[in-house]
Design an enzyme around this catalytic site. Structure first.
Site: not given
Length: 284
Positions: A2-3, A51, A167, A251
């Site tokens: 989740p961003e 976040k 990411n 990532r």
């Protein structure tokens, strides 16, 4: 992962459902909080910080949750079937006409509202902060420029620099900036970079779809993210990948070597590049 815009939207929806209402159900299914019953407390606010999510109550406490890689909050009508397995539920906050269910919330803490800095004080400026202005923008620029030799892709993911980028956005930002994610921070204008990050997050904050191209159609939303082995939308070069970062912090990074010149490790056109083992800075 989740961003920040995903967490911001979750906070907005939880505010609309819970704020001003007394909890008729308040379960925390977390090892350290399993004996806590929030029933009877009134929700006074819900705030996103990068976040992280903070749900505030009238007794002066705040429930801190972090989405990590796969956490989420769902809203249901009372009695509706939950869209997820019960063993993944970590929190249930119910008011008379809505039930908020938190799935896979691996990080959770109950802290005094006046002491929220204990869990979010280490973060850089939140790119979706309602109070964003010249002061926060300047602080974000200073943070980003503080380590000019650091790999840009890693700096953008470091929540201590700026909070909210994940990411997807760091990958797309490197493409839009025209540099390899393995280029040093000094390769870009930090003012432009911070402004781009905030603009991209705000563009998508009020909807579940995340587009960096301006299009919302299927397979049209991203420039390079999750397009390994496919042609670059600009030049036709095959998109390639490598891992960036150490161990569990690594990532997958997508790059067009034509549109994004600069250093990079060995790349592959596949979706499972080899992970590096060199330890690097931890992300918050």
């Amino acid at each position: 992962m989740p961003e920040g815009d995903t967490v911001w939207l979750a906070g907005k929806r939880l505010r609309g459902a819970l704020v001003g209402h007394e909890l008729v159900r308040g379960e925390l299914r977390h090892p350290e909080l399993s004996t806590v019953d929030l029933t009877g407390r009134t929700v006074t606010g819900v705030a996103s910080v990068g976040k992280h999510l903070l749900t505030r109550f009238d007794d002066g406490s705040s429930l801190h949750t972090h989405f990590l890689m796969d956490g989420s909050w769902h809203l249901y009508s009372p009695g509706a079937r939950w869209k997820g397995p019960d063993h993944q539920v970590r929190a249930v906050l119910g008011v008379p006409d809505r039930v908020a269910v938190g799935f896979r919330l691996h990080q959770m803490a109950l802290v005094p509202t006046d002491d929220e800095a204990r869990v979010v004080g280490h973060l850089g400026p939140d790119l979706l902060d309602d109070a964003w202005g010249p002061e926060l923008a300047a602080a974000a620029v200073v943070n980003l420029a503080a380590q000019p030799d650091r790999e840009l892709g890693q700096a953008l993911l470091d929540q201590r620099v700026v909070a909210g980028l994940g990411n997807l956005y760091r990958t797309e930002m490197c493409f839009l900036l025209g540099v390899s994610p393995w280029c040093p921070v000094s390769s870009v204008d930090p003012v432009q970079t911070v402004r781009m990050g905030r603009d991209l997050l705000w563009r998508n904050a009020d909807r579940p779809e995340q587009s960096t191209t301006g299009a919302l159609g299927r397979d049209a939303q991203h420039w390079v993210f999750e397009r390994a082995g496919r042609p670059c939308r600009r030049c036709g070069t095959r998109i390639r990948t490598a891992m960036q970062g150490p161990g569990h912090q690594a990532r997958i990074t997508y790059v067009c070597t034509t549109c994004q010149p600069g250093p990079h490790p060995p790349l592959t056109a596949g979706r499972r590049p080899q992970q590096p083992t060199v330890p690097r800075a931890r992300y918050g």
